[in-house]
Design a protein around this motif. Structure first.
Motif, PDB file in Angstrom:
ATOM      1  N   ALA A 142       6.100   5.811  -5.621  1.00  6.21           N
ATOM      2  CA  ALA A 142       7.366   5.477  -5.296  1.00  6.21           C
ATOM      3  C   ALA A 142       7.518   4.321  -4.270  1.00  6.21           C
ATOM      4  O   ALA A 142       8.451   3.599  -4.336  1.00  6.21           O
ATOM      5  CB  ALA A 142       7.908   6.838  -4.429  1.00  6.21           C
ATOM      6  N   ASP A 143       6.376   4.319  -3.588  1.00  5.54           N
ATOM      7  CA  ASP A 143       6.320   3.039  -2.667  1.00  5.54           C
ATOM      8  C   ASP A 143       6.180   1.683  -3.419  1.00  5.54           C
ATOM      9  O   ASP A 143       6.959   0.593  -3.100  1.00  5.54           O
ATOM     10  CB  ASP A 143       5.246   3.038  -1.527  1.00  5.54           C
ATOM     11  CG  ASP A 143       5.448   4.227  -0.699  1.00  5.54           C
ATOM     12  OD1 ASP A 143       6.479   4.437  -0.278  1.00  5.54           O
ATOM     13  OD2 ASP A 143       4.153   4.947  -0.563  1.00  5.54           O
ATOM     14  N   MET A 144       5.563   1.822  -4.321  1.00  7.54           N
ATOM     15  CA  MET A 144       5.399   0.781  -5.326  1.00  7.54           C
ATOM     16  C   MET A 144       6.628   0.275  -5.849  1.00  7.54           C
ATOM     17  O   MET A 144       6.715  -0.882  -6.059  1.00  7.54           O
ATOM     18  CB  MET A 144       4.114   0.757  -6.228  1.00  7.54           C
ATOM     19  CG  MET A 144       2.837   1.003  -5.499  1.00  7.54           C
ATOM     20  SD  MET A 144       2.243  -0.557  -4.510  1.00  7.54           S
ATOM     21  CE  MET A 144       2.824   0.069  -2.821  1.00  7.54           C
ATOM     22  N   LEU A 145       7.129   1.313  -6.366  1.00  8.45           N
ATOM     23  CA  LEU A 145       8.517   0.970  -7.204  1.00  8.45           C
ATOM     24  C   LEU A 145       9.540   0.514  -6.160  1.00  8.45           C
ATOM     25  O   LEU A 145      10.347  -0.447  -6.507  1.00  8.45           O
ATOM     26  CB  LEU A 145       8.955   2.438  -7.810  1.00  8.45           C
ATOM     27  CG  LEU A 145       8.316   3.035  -8.964  1.00  8.45           C
ATOM     28  CD1 LEU A 145       8.908   4.250  -9.455  1.00  8.45           C
ATOM     29  CD2 LEU A 145       8.526   1.895 -10.294  1.00  8.45           C
ATOM     30  N   GLU A 146       9.451   0.904  -5.042  1.00  9.19           N
ATOM     31  CA  GLU A 146      10.495   0.348  -4.160  1.00  9.19           C
ATOM     32  C   GLU A 146      10.302  -1.048  -3.513  1.00  9.19           C
ATOM     33  O   GLU A 146      11.144  -2.032  -3.550  1.00  9.19           O
ATOM     34  CB  GLU A 146      10.547   1.313  -2.982  1.00  9.19           C
ATOM     35  CG  GLU A 146      11.490   0.712  -1.818  1.00  9.19           C
ATOM     36  CD  GLU A 146      11.470   1.633  -0.531  1.00  9.19           C
ATOM     37  OE1 GLU A 146      12.129   1.451   0.696  1.00  9.19           O
ATOM     38  OE2 GLU A 146      10.682   2.576  -0.510  1.00  9.19           O
ATOM     39  N   MET A 147       8.901  -1.369  -3.497  1.00  6.52           N
ATOM     40  CA  MET A 147       8.507  -2.418  -3.352  1.00  6.52           C
ATOM     41  C   MET A 147       8.780  -3.776  -4.494  1.00  6.52           C
ATOM     42  O   MET A 147       9.190  -4.570  -4.310  1.00  6.52           O
ATOM     43  CB  MET A 147       7.041  -2.704  -3.211  1.00  6.52           C
ATOM     44  CG  MET A 147       6.234  -4.086  -2.941  1.00  6.52           C
ATOM     45  SD  MET A 147       6.988  -4.995  -1.539  1.00  6.52           S
ATOM     46  CE  MET A 147       6.176  -4.299  -0.330  1.00  6.52           C
ATOM     47  N   ALA A 148       8.463  -3.309  -5.817  1.00 11.14           N
ATOM     48  CA  ALA A 148       8.946  -4.184  -6.863  1.00 11.14           C
ATOM     49  C   ALA A 148      10.525  -4.522  -6.939  1.00 11.14           C
ATOM     50  O   ALA A 148      10.753  -5.383  -7.349  1.00 11.14           O
ATOM     51  CB  ALA A 148       8.500  -3.251  -8.323  1.00 11.14           C
ATOM     52  N   ALA A 149      11.162  -3.281  -6.777  1.00 14.46           N
ATOM     53  CA  ALA A 149      12.559  -3.711  -6.781  1.00 14.46           C
ATOM     54  C   ALA A 149      13.066  -4.557  -5.597  1.00 14.46           C
ATOM     55  O   ALA A 149      13.868  -5.489  -5.907  1.00 14.46           O
ATOM     56  CB  ALA A 149      13.314  -2.092  -6.599  1.00 14.46           C
ATOM     57  N   HIS A 150      12.415  -4.338  -4.552  1.00 16.34           N
ATOM     58  CA  HIS A 150      12.822  -5.456  -3.273  1.00 16.34           C
ATOM     59  C   HIS A 150      12.574  -6.694  -3.691  1.00 16.34           C
ATOM     60  O   HIS A 150      13.309  -7.871  -3.478  1.00 16.34           O
ATOM     61  CB  HIS A 150      12.030  -4.930  -2.031  1.00 16.34           C
ATOM     62  CG  HIS A 150      12.412  -5.737  -1.011  1.00 16.34           C
ATOM     63  ND1 HIS A 150      13.652  -5.998  -0.380  1.00 16.34           N
ATOM     64  CD2 HIS A 150      11.527  -6.528  -0.314  1.00 16.34           C
ATOM     65  CE1 HIS A 150      13.532  -6.694   0.716  1.00 16.34           C
ATOM     66  NE2 HIS A 150      12.089  -7.318   0.826  1.00 16.34           N
ATOM     67  N   TRP A 163       0.909  -1.290  -0.071  1.00 14.05           N
ATOM     68  CA  TRP A 163      -0.066  -0.109   0.086  1.00 14.05           C
ATOM     69  C   TRP A 163       0.920   1.244   0.215  1.00 14.05           C
ATOM     70  O   TRP A 163       1.976   1.295   0.616  1.00 14.05           O
ATOM     71  CB  TRP A 163      -0.737   0.152   1.249  1.00 14.05           C
ATOM     72  CG  TRP A 163      -1.837   1.236   1.326  1.00 14.05           C
ATOM     73  CD1 TRP A 163      -3.013   1.298   0.758  1.00 14.05           C
ATOM     74  CD2 TRP A 163      -1.548   2.494   1.777  1.00 14.05           C
ATOM     75  NE1 TRP A 163      -3.524   2.531   0.834  1.00 14.05           N
ATOM     76  CE2 TRP A 163      -2.567   3.188   1.862  1.00 14.05           C
ATOM     77  CE3 TRP A 163      -0.570   2.993   2.774  1.00 14.05           C
ATOM     78  CZ2 TRP A 163      -2.709   4.728   2.335  1.00 14.05           C
ATOM     79  CZ3 TRP A 163      -0.548   4.241   3.180  1.00 14.05           C
ATOM     80  CH2 TRP A 163      -1.774   5.002   2.810  1.00 14.05           C
ATOM     81  N   GLY A 164       0.641   2.212  -0.830  1.00 11.46           N
ATOM     82  CA  GLY A 164       1.366   3.379  -0.890  1.00 11.46           C
ATOM     83  C   GLY A 164       1.419   4.066  -2.084  1.00 11.46           C
ATOM     84  O   GLY A 164       0.397   3.932  -3.032  1.00 11.46           O
ATOM     85  N   ASN A 165       2.133   5.147  -2.323  1.00 12.72           N
ATOM     86  CA  ASN A 165       2.206   5.838  -3.541  1.00 12.72           C
ATOM     87  C   ASN A 165       3.080   5.012  -4.675  1.00 12.72           C
ATOM     88  O   ASN A 165       3.556   4.069  -4.496  1.00 12.72           O
ATOM     89  CB  ASN A 165       2.599   7.440  -3.455  1.00 12.72           C
ATOM     90  CG  ASN A 165       3.923   7.286  -2.719  1.00 12.72           C
ATOM     91  OD1 ASN A 165       4.678   6.384  -3.143  1.00 12.72           O
ATOM     92  ND2 ASN A 165       4.184   8.390  -1.787  1.00 12.72           N
TER      93      ASN A 165
END
Length: 417
Positions: free
Chosen positions: A130-138, A126-128
Protein backbone atom coordinates in the motif's frame (compact mmCIF):
# COMPACT_ATOMS: atom_id res chain seq x y z
CA UNK A 1 32.62 43.60 -4.19
CA UNK A 2 30.47 42.31 -1.31
CA UNK A 3 30.18 38.54 -1.43
CA UNK A 4 27.58 36.49 0.45
CA UNK A 5 28.65 32.86 0.59
CA UNK A 6 27.17 30.21 2.80
CA UNK A 7 29.47 28.35 5.13
CA UNK A 8 29.44 24.55 4.95
CA UNK A 9 26.88 22.96 7.23
CA UNK A 10 27.49 19.93 9.41
CA UNK A 11 26.02 17.76 6.67
CA UNK A 12 27.94 19.03 3.66
CA UNK A 13 29.15 21.89 1.51
CA UNK A 14 26.83 24.56 0.12
CA UNK A 15 25.46 24.08 -3.38
CA UNK A 16 24.98 27.78 -4.12
CA UNK A 17 26.44 31.20 -3.55
CA UNK A 18 25.29 34.77 -4.19
CA UNK A 19 27.43 37.77 -5.10
CA UNK A 20 26.24 41.37 -5.16
CA UNK A 21 28.13 44.66 -5.18
CA UNK A 22 27.13 47.05 -2.42
CA UNK A 23 24.59 49.49 -3.86
CA UNK A 24 24.67 47.73 -7.23
CA UNK A 25 21.70 46.94 -9.44
CA UNK A 26 22.64 43.33 -10.31
CA UNK A 27 23.51 40.15 -8.45
CA UNK A 28 25.08 36.85 -9.51
CA UNK A 29 23.55 33.66 -8.13
CA UNK A 30 25.36 30.35 -8.67
CA UNK A 31 23.77 26.90 -8.35
CA UNK A 32 26.78 24.68 -8.83
CA UNK A 33 26.08 21.34 -7.20
CA UNK A 34 23.38 18.83 -6.24
CA UNK A 35 20.34 20.56 -4.76
CA UNK A 36 19.49 18.65 -1.62
CA UNK A 37 19.01 19.72 1.98
CA UNK A 38 20.05 16.26 3.19
CA UNK A 39 23.59 16.72 1.90
CA UNK A 40 23.90 20.47 2.16
CA UNK A 41 21.85 23.60 2.63
CA UNK A 42 18.04 23.65 2.53
CA UNK A 43 16.10 25.46 -0.17
CA UNK A 44 14.50 27.64 2.51
CA UNK A 45 17.90 29.20 3.16
CA UNK A 46 18.36 29.86 -0.56
CA UNK A 47 14.89 31.46 -0.77
CA UNK A 48 15.58 33.68 2.23
CA UNK A 49 18.89 34.91 0.76
CA UNK A 50 17.30 35.43 -2.66
CA UNK A 51 14.49 37.55 -1.24
CA UNK A 52 17.11 39.73 0.48
CA UNK A 53 18.61 40.72 -2.89
CA UNK A 54 17.38 44.25 -3.66
CA UNK A 55 18.52 44.41 -7.29
CA UNK A 56 17.03 44.94 -10.73
CA UNK A 57 18.77 42.00 -12.43
CA UNK A 58 19.65 38.51 -11.21
CA UNK A 59 22.17 36.54 -13.27
CA UNK A 60 21.52 32.90 -12.40
CA UNK A 61 24.41 30.59 -13.34
CA UNK A 62 23.61 26.87 -13.29
CA UNK A 63 25.78 23.75 -13.36
CA UNK A 64 23.82 21.11 -11.45
CA UNK A 65 22.72 17.48 -11.85
CA UNK A 66 19.47 18.36 -10.05
CA UNK A 67 18.35 17.00 -6.71
CA UNK A 68 15.26 17.27 -4.54
CA UNK A 69 12.10 17.96 -6.54
CA UNK A 70 10.51 19.85 -3.66
CA UNK A 71 13.58 22.04 -3.12
CA UNK A 72 13.65 22.68 -6.86
CA UNK A 73 10.00 23.75 -6.94
CA UNK A 74 10.56 26.08 -3.98
CA UNK A 75 13.54 27.69 -5.74
CA UNK A 76 11.58 27.99 -9.00
CA UNK A 77 8.71 29.74 -7.22
CA UNK A 78 11.10 32.11 -5.42
CA UNK A 79 12.72 33.11 -8.72
CA UNK A 80 9.29 33.59 -10.29
CA UNK A 81 8.16 35.87 -7.43
CA UNK A 82 11.29 38.03 -7.34
CA UNK A 83 10.70 41.44 -8.96
CA UNK A 84 14.13 41.45 -10.62
CA UNK A 85 14.71 40.45 -14.23
CA UNK A 86 16.14 36.91 -14.00
CA UNK A 87 18.55 35.69 -16.69
CA UNK A 88 19.46 32.01 -16.29
CA UNK A 89 22.63 30.77 -18.01
CA UNK A 90 23.53 27.08 -18.10
CA UNK A 91 27.30 26.92 -17.62
CA UNK A 92 27.63 23.15 -17.74
CA UNK A 93 24.63 20.97 -16.96
CA UNK A 94 20.99 21.64 -16.05
CA UNK A 95 19.59 18.20 -15.30
CA UNK A 96 16.54 16.92 -13.46
CA UNK A 97 15.31 19.58 -10.98
CA UNK A 98 17.75 22.15 -12.39
CA UNK A 99 16.05 21.84 -15.80
CA UNK A 100 12.72 23.17 -14.50
CA UNK A 101 14.21 25.68 -12.05
CA UNK A 102 15.58 27.69 -14.98
CA UNK A 103 12.12 27.79 -16.60
CA UNK A 104 11.15 30.47 -14.04
CA UNK A 105 13.74 32.85 -15.50
CA UNK A 106 12.76 35.64 -17.89
CA UNK A 107 15.44 34.38 -20.29
CA UNK A 108 17.29 31.05 -20.46
CA UNK A 109 20.69 30.98 -22.18
CA UNK A 110 22.57 27.76 -22.97
CA UNK A 111 26.36 28.08 -22.92
CA UNK A 112 28.17 26.57 -25.88
CA UNK A 113 28.78 22.85 -25.23
CA UNK A 114 26.32 22.63 -22.34
CA UNK A 115 23.56 20.05 -21.83
CA UNK A 116 20.07 19.81 -20.36
CA UNK A 117 18.22 16.69 -19.20
CA UNK A 118 14.62 15.94 -18.17
CA UNK A 119 13.26 12.76 -16.61
CA UNK A 120 10.52 11.34 -14.39
CA UNK A 121 10.40 12.16 -10.70
CA UNK A 122 11.85 9.29 -8.68
CA UNK A 123 12.38 8.43 -5.04
CA UNK A 124 13.60 5.82 -2.61
CA UNK A 125 10.77 4.31 -0.58
CA UNK A 126 10.26 1.77 2.17
CA UNK A 127 7.06 0.08 3.26
CA UNK A 128 4.39 -2.41 2.30
CA UNK A 129 2.48 -2.73 -0.96
CA UNK A 130 0.00 0.00 0.00
CA UNK A 131 2.88 2.37 0.79
CA UNK A 132 4.51 1.65 -2.56
CA UNK A 133 1.24 2.19 -4.44
CA UNK A 134 0.78 5.52 -2.68
CA UNK A 135 4.36 6.51 -3.53
CA UNK A 136 3.86 5.51 -7.17
CA UNK A 137 0.67 7.58 -7.44
CA UNK A 138 2.39 10.56 -5.84
CA UNK A 139 5.38 10.38 -8.21
CA UNK A 140 3.01 10.05 -11.17
CA UNK A 141 1.15 13.23 -10.16
CA UNK A 142 4.41 15.07 -9.56
CA UNK A 143 5.84 14.06 -12.95
CA UNK A 144 2.63 15.15 -14.66
CA UNK A 145 2.85 18.56 -12.98
CA UNK A 146 6.47 19.03 -14.04
CA UNK A 147 5.55 18.05 -17.62
CA UNK A 148 2.90 20.79 -17.49
CA UNK A 149 5.56 23.32 -16.47
CA UNK A 150 7.67 22.43 -19.52
CA UNK A 151 4.58 22.70 -21.75
CA UNK A 152 3.53 26.02 -20.25
CA UNK A 153 6.93 27.60 -20.93
CA UNK A 154 8.23 25.70 -23.97
CA UNK A 155 5.03 24.95 -25.88
CA UNK A 156 3.73 21.56 -26.90
CA UNK A 157 1.52 19.44 -24.69
CA UNK A 158 2.08 17.96 -21.25
CA UNK A 159 1.64 14.49 -22.79
CA UNK A 160 4.52 15.12 -25.21
CA UNK A 161 6.79 16.28 -22.42
CA UNK A 162 5.79 13.35 -20.20
CA UNK A 163 6.85 10.99 -22.99
CA UNK A 164 10.22 12.75 -23.21
CA UNK A 165 10.60 12.59 -19.42
CA UNK A 166 9.86 8.86 -19.37
CA UNK A 167 12.61 8.35 -21.95
CA UNK A 168 15.11 10.41 -19.88
CA UNK A 169 15.83 12.87 -22.68
CA UNK A 170 19.16 14.68 -23.00
CA UNK A 171 19.56 17.85 -25.07
CA UNK A 172 22.56 19.64 -26.45
CA UNK A 173 22.49 23.43 -26.20
CA UNK A 174 21.06 23.78 -29.71
CA UNK A 175 18.53 20.98 -29.16
CA UNK A 176 17.32 22.62 -25.93
CA UNK A 177 16.60 25.84 -27.83
CA UNK A 178 14.89 23.96 -30.64
CA UNK A 179 12.70 22.11 -28.16
CA UNK A 180 11.69 25.39 -26.49
CA UNK A 181 13.45 24.76 -23.16
CA UNK A 182 15.86 27.66 -23.70
CA UNK A 183 15.81 30.96 -25.58
CA UNK A 184 19.24 31.04 -27.19
CA UNK A 185 22.77 29.66 -27.22
CA UNK A 186 25.60 31.90 -26.07
CA UNK A 187 28.30 32.04 -28.74
CA UNK A 188 31.06 31.90 -26.14
CA UNK A 189 32.62 28.59 -25.15
CA UNK A 190 31.78 27.46 -21.63
CA UNK A 191 34.48 28.00 -18.99
CA UNK A 192 36.68 24.93 -18.41
CA UNK A 193 35.69 24.61 -14.74
CA UNK A 194 32.02 24.80 -15.70
CA UNK A 195 32.11 21.54 -17.66
CA UNK A 196 30.23 18.57 -16.28
CA UNK A 197 32.14 17.19 -13.33
CA UNK A 198 29.40 15.05 -11.83
CA UNK A 199 28.99 11.31 -11.54
CA UNK A 200 26.12 10.72 -13.96
CA UNK A 201 26.10 6.94 -13.70
CA UNK A 202 22.86 7.08 -11.73
CA UNK A 203 21.08 8.16 -14.90
CA UNK A 204 20.11 5.86 -17.75
CA UNK A 205 22.34 7.52 -20.36
CA UNK A 206 24.83 9.59 -18.32
CA UNK A 207 25.15 12.39 -20.85
CA UNK A 208 24.03 13.43 -24.30
CA UNK A 209 26.75 11.49 -26.12
CA UNK A 210 25.33 8.25 -24.70
CA UNK A 211 21.67 9.13 -25.24
CA UNK A 212 19.41 8.84 -28.30
CA UNK A 213 18.06 11.86 -30.12
CA UNK A 214 15.47 13.87 -28.13
CA UNK A 215 11.95 12.40 -28.28
CA UNK A 216 10.44 15.91 -28.39
CA UNK A 217 12.37 17.66 -31.11
CA UNK A 218 9.79 19.85 -32.84
CA UNK A 219 10.18 23.60 -32.98
CA UNK A 220 7.99 24.91 -30.18
CA UNK A 221 6.90 28.47 -29.58
CA UNK A 222 8.62 29.48 -26.36
CA UNK A 223 6.29 31.50 -24.19
CA UNK A 224 7.11 34.63 -22.18
CA UNK A 225 6.84 33.17 -18.68
CA UNK A 226 5.15 30.93 -16.15
CA UNK A 227 1.86 31.74 -14.44
CA UNK A 228 0.76 31.32 -10.82
CA UNK A 229 -2.95 31.51 -11.60
CA UNK A 230 -5.16 28.83 -10.08
CA UNK A 231 -4.87 25.58 -11.98
CA UNK A 232 -1.57 26.40 -13.68
CA UNK A 233 1.22 23.77 -13.42
CA UNK A 234 3.40 26.13 -11.37
CA UNK A 235 0.58 26.82 -8.90
CA UNK A 236 -0.15 23.10 -8.68
CA UNK A 237 3.50 22.33 -7.97
CA UNK A 238 3.63 25.04 -5.32
CA UNK A 239 0.51 23.57 -3.68
CA UNK A 240 2.03 20.07 -3.66
CA UNK A 241 5.18 21.39 -2.00
CA UNK A 242 3.20 23.39 0.55
CA UNK A 243 1.37 20.23 1.65
CA UNK A 244 4.71 18.59 2.56
CA UNK A 245 5.85 21.48 4.78
CA UNK A 246 4.81 21.03 8.44
CA UNK A 247 2.44 23.70 9.68
CA UNK A 248 4.11 25.72 12.45
CA UNK A 249 2.38 25.69 15.82
CA UNK A 250 -0.13 28.45 16.37
CA UNK A 251 0.92 31.48 18.35
CA UNK A 252 -0.17 31.39 21.99
CA UNK A 253 -3.59 32.91 22.40
CA UNK A 254 -3.64 36.30 24.01
CA UNK A 255 -4.97 35.82 27.52
CA UNK A 256 -7.30 38.79 27.73
CA UNK A 257 -10.42 37.21 29.24
CA UNK A 258 -10.71 38.57 32.81
CA UNK A 259 -12.26 35.27 33.95
CA UNK A 260 -9.28 33.18 32.78
CA UNK A 261 -6.67 32.05 35.21
CA UNK A 262 -3.59 34.21 35.51
CA UNK A 263 -5.00 37.37 33.93
CA UNK A 264 -4.63 40.85 35.31
CA UNK A 265 -7.49 42.44 37.19
CA UNK A 266 -9.79 44.90 35.40
CA UNK A 267 -8.03 48.14 34.51
CA UNK A 268 -8.66 51.20 36.65
CA UNK A 269 -9.96 53.18 33.65
CA UNK A 270 -12.52 50.49 32.79
CA UNK A 271 -13.65 50.21 36.39
CA UNK A 272 -14.07 53.96 36.70
CA UNK A 273 -16.00 54.09 33.41
CA UNK A 274 -18.45 51.42 34.58
CA UNK A 275 -19.00 53.23 37.87
CA UNK A 276 -19.82 56.49 36.08
CA UNK A 277 -22.26 54.85 33.64
CA UNK A 278 -24.00 52.90 36.40
CA UNK A 279 -24.15 55.87 38.75
CA UNK A 280 -22.10 54.16 41.47
CA UNK A 281 -20.42 56.73 43.73
CA UNK A 282 -16.67 56.57 43.99
CA UNK A 283 -16.92 56.12 47.73
CA UNK A 284 -18.79 52.82 47.32
CA UNK A 285 -16.37 50.00 47.94
CA UNK A 286 -17.21 47.40 45.29
CA UNK A 287 -15.02 44.54 44.18
CA UNK A 288 -15.26 43.01 40.68
CA UNK A 289 -18.09 40.69 41.69
CA UNK A 290 -20.10 43.59 43.14
CA UNK A 291 -19.52 45.68 40.02
CA UNK A 292 -20.74 42.85 37.77
CA UNK A 293 -23.83 42.45 39.95
CA UNK A 294 -24.59 46.16 39.48
CA UNK A 295 -24.28 45.71 35.72
CA UNK A 296 -26.71 42.76 35.79
CA UNK A 297 -29.22 44.80 37.83
CA UNK A 298 -29.05 47.73 35.42
CA UNK A 299 -29.60 45.47 32.44
CA UNK A 300 -32.56 43.74 34.06
CA UNK A 301 -34.28 47.09 34.66
CA UNK A 302 -34.16 48.11 31.01
CA UNK A 303 -36.48 45.51 29.40
CA UNK A 304 -36.38 47.31 26.07
CA UNK A 305 -37.40 45.41 22.96
CA UNK A 306 -35.00 46.37 20.19
CA UNK A 307 -36.65 47.76 17.07
CA UNK A 308 -35.78 46.26 13.71
CA UNK A 309 -32.76 47.94 12.27
CA UNK A 310 -33.57 50.25 9.39
CA UNK A 311 -31.95 49.39 6.10
CA UNK A 312 -29.19 51.71 5.01
CA UNK A 313 -29.93 53.98 2.03
CA UNK A 314 -29.60 52.05 -1.21
CA UNK A 315 -30.04 48.66 0.49
CA UNK A 316 -32.63 46.22 -0.85
CA UNK A 317 -34.11 43.86 1.73
CA UNK A 318 -35.08 40.40 0.49
CA UNK A 319 -36.79 37.55 2.25
CA UNK A 320 -35.25 34.06 2.20
CA UNK A 321 -37.26 32.83 -0.80
CA UNK A 322 -36.34 35.86 -2.91
CA UNK A 323 -32.69 35.51 -1.97
CA UNK A 324 -32.61 31.80 -2.85
CA UNK A 325 -34.27 32.52 -6.19
CA UNK A 326 -31.75 35.28 -6.92
CA UNK A 327 -28.82 32.98 -6.11
CA UNK A 328 -30.28 30.23 -8.32
CA UNK A 329 -30.73 32.60 -11.25
CA UNK A 330 -27.20 33.91 -10.84
CA UNK A 331 -25.80 30.35 -10.90
CA UNK A 332 -27.76 29.57 -14.05
CA UNK A 333 -26.47 32.77 -15.62
CA UNK A 334 -22.88 31.84 -14.82
CA UNK A 335 -23.36 28.38 -16.31
CA UNK A 336 -24.86 29.86 -19.46
CA UNK A 337 -21.99 32.34 -19.73
CA UNK A 338 -19.39 29.61 -19.29
CA UNK A 339 -21.08 27.51 -21.97
CA UNK A 340 -21.15 30.55 -24.25
CA UNK A 341 -17.43 31.11 -23.72
CA UNK A 342 -16.71 27.43 -24.34
CA UNK A 343 -18.72 27.50 -27.57
CA UNK A 344 -16.92 30.66 -28.68
CA UNK A 345 -13.50 29.10 -28.06
CA UNK A 346 -14.48 25.95 -29.93
CA UNK A 347 -15.80 28.00 -32.85
CA UNK A 348 -12.58 30.04 -33.01
CA UNK A 349 -10.43 26.89 -33.08
CA UNK A 350 -12.69 25.18 -35.66
CA UNK A 351 -12.42 28.24 -37.87
CA UNK A 352 -8.62 28.17 -37.55
CA UNK A 353 -8.58 24.50 -38.56
CA UNK A 354 -10.90 25.11 -41.53
CA UNK A 355 -8.80 27.91 -43.02
CA UNK A 356 -5.50 26.11 -42.43
CA UNK A 357 -4.05 28.20 -39.62
CA UNK A 358 -3.57 25.19 -37.33
CA UNK A 359 -3.54 21.44 -37.79
CA UNK A 360 -6.63 19.41 -36.76
CA UNK A 361 -4.45 17.48 -34.30
CA UNK A 362 -3.82 20.75 -32.40
CA UNK A 363 -7.52 21.48 -31.95
CA UNK A 364 -7.73 20.33 -28.31
CA UNK A 365 -4.44 22.04 -27.45
CA UNK A 366 -5.72 25.41 -28.69
CA UNK A 367 -9.10 25.01 -27.00
CA UNK A 368 -7.30 24.41 -23.67
CA UNK A 369 -4.87 27.27 -24.34
CA UNK A 370 -7.74 29.71 -24.93
CA UNK A 371 -9.45 28.53 -21.74
CA UNK A 372 -6.27 29.06 -19.70
CA UNK A 373 -5.32 32.37 -21.32
CA UNK A 374 -7.93 34.36 -23.31
CA UNK A 375 -5.07 36.45 -24.66
CA UNK A 376 -4.07 33.49 -26.84
CA UNK A 377 -7.02 34.40 -29.08
CA UNK A 378 -4.94 37.24 -30.51
CA UNK A 379 -2.08 34.82 -31.23
CA UNK A 380 -4.45 32.38 -32.92
CA UNK A 381 -6.04 35.12 -35.00
CA UNK A 382 -2.60 36.32 -36.10
CA UNK A 383 -1.57 32.97 -37.61
CA UNK A 384 -1.38 33.02 -41.40
CA UNK A 385 -4.13 31.19 -43.20
CA UNK A 386 -3.12 28.20 -45.30
CA UNK A 387 -0.10 27.28 -43.14
CA UNK A 388 -1.57 23.79 -42.78
CA UNK A 389 -3.03 22.01 -45.85
CA UNK A 390 -6.78 21.66 -45.40
CA UNK A 391 -7.05 18.56 -47.57
CA UNK A 392 -5.83 15.35 -45.93
CA UNK A 393 -2.42 14.43 -47.42
CA UNK A 394 -1.19 12.01 -44.79
CA UNK A 395 1.00 12.61 -41.74
CA UNK A 396 4.76 12.51 -41.50
CA UNK A 397 6.89 13.13 -38.45
CA UNK A 398 5.85 13.86 -34.88
CA UNK A 399 6.44 11.72 -31.86
CA UNK A 400 6.85 7.99 -32.19
CA UNK A 401 4.57 6.11 -29.87
CA UNK A 402 6.53 4.05 -27.34
CA UNK A 403 5.58 0.75 -25.84
CA UNK A 404 5.67 0.16 -22.14
CA UNK A 405 8.74 -2.00 -22.73
CA UNK A 406 10.49 0.89 -24.53
CA UNK A 407 9.85 3.21 -21.59
CA UNK A 408 10.82 0.75 -18.85
CA UNK A 409 13.85 1.23 -16.62
CA UNK A 410 16.32 -1.51 -15.62
CA UNK A 411 18.06 0.00 -12.64
CA UNK A 412 18.89 -1.55 -9.35
CA UNK A 413 18.67 1.73 -7.49
CA UNK A 414 15.99 4.38 -8.11
CA UNK A 415 17.14 7.72 -9.43
CA UNK A 416 17.09 10.83 -7.28
CA UNK A 417 15.09 13.73 -8.90
Amino acid sequence: MTITMLKPSDQGAPWYRMEAAAGGTAADVYIYDMIDSWWGISASTFVRDLEALDVETINLRVNSPGGSVYDGVAIMNALHRHPANVIATVDGLAASAASFIIQAADEVVMGRGTELMIHEASSIGWGNAADMLEMAAHLDRLSGTIAGIYAERAGGTAEEWRTAMQAETWYTADEAVKAGLADRVDGKTAEPDAKNRFDLSVFAHAGRRNAPAPAVNTSHERRPGLSLTNGSPLATAAHMVAKTIPTPPAEPKDNTNPQEKGTDTMSEALTQGLRERLGIPAAANLDDAGLLAAVDEALAEQEVTPAPAAAAPGTVVLDAAQYDDLVSNAAQGREARQQQLTDNRTAMVNAAVEDGRIAPARREHWVNALAADPGMAETLAGLEKGLVPVDAVGYVGGIAESTDEDRSYNHIFPKES
